[in-house]
Design an enzyme around this catalytic site. Sequence first.
Site, short mmCIF file in Angstrom:
data_model
loop_
_atom_site.label_atom_id
_atom_site.label_comp_id
_atom_site.label_asym_id
_atom_site.label_seq_id
_atom_site.Cartn_x
_atom_site.Cartn_y
_atom_site.Cartn_z
N HIS A 143 0.83 -1.21 0.00
CA HIS A 143 0.00 0.00 0.00
C HIS A 143 0.87 1.26 0.00
CE1 HIS A 143 -3.29 -2.83 0.56
NE2 HIS A 143 -2.54 -3.37 1.51
N GLU B 220 -2.31 0.39 7.78
CA GLU B 220 -1.40 -0.65 7.30
C GLU B 220 -0.20 -0.07 6.57
OE1 GLU B 220 -1.36 -4.61 4.39
OE2 GLU B 220 -3.20 -3.43 4.60
N HIS C 98 2.89 -7.06 4.41
CA HIS C 98 1.52 -6.58 4.63
C HIS C 98 1.09 -6.80 6.07
CE1 HIS C 98 0.06 -5.77 0.45
NE2 HIS C 98 1.18 -6.42 0.19
N GLU D 137 1.65 -11.59 5.81
CA GLU D 137 0.59 -10.84 6.50
C GLU D 137 0.88 -10.91 8.00
OE1 GLU D 137 -1.84 -9.01 5.39
OE2 GLU D 137 -2.45 -9.70 3.40
#
Length: 225
Positions: free
Chosen positions: A10, A24, A79, A145
């Site tokens: 992102h 995030e 992430h 993640e």
Amino acid sequence: MFKLYLDPGHGGSDTGATGNGMQEKNLTLDISLRIRDILENEYENVQVRMSRTTDTTRSLNERTDDANNWGADYFLSIHVNGFDGTAQGYEDYIHSSLSDTSQTARYRDIMHEEITRVNDLVNRGKKKANFHVLRETRMSALLTENGFIDHPEDAEKLRDPNWRQTVAQGHVNGLARAFNLQRKDPIYRVIVDGTQEGAYREQQNILNAVQRNLGSASRIVVEKV
């Protein structure tokens, strides 16, 4: 030379998951910068290229095109997860087309083991998906993640810079083991009466610095950097 393409997920106008006052995009950048710094400071023959080093917007195509054009040996995308506040833990992904005996899967197995060894998160397992960054990269690729931003226990860890450093170290431990990275010799500072006399890697240079000052100094400290 090992060439790592490091992708903080992102960024810019794309915040990613949000929760508990965090975004995030900021967490992924922080962890990624820590990974880069450990690798560059502590390992030989490693080049790290990042999709972003600040809070900027990069498209998925820009990220994978950049990695492919650079000729990276490995693509690592960082992430943080989000769901509905009930899910928690760590998971990682390789592309859904790959077998569990592929080279990418073997790298993933090592990364997963090293990261889960230190991250103190629920282990949600090793998974596969058709994510763009896993599909469009020409090199082996992994997406991690690292906890759920909207789960209170995970969020407490994510907020802690010491925990983020530990997670970064776990990723580095996996990379070092998977790609047989060699550590640099440590640097030692020689501090004479409160003033740094020099910084050295070779033992003989350290001893020489101590010997030069032994007769005149009140206090000599040898400190590992």
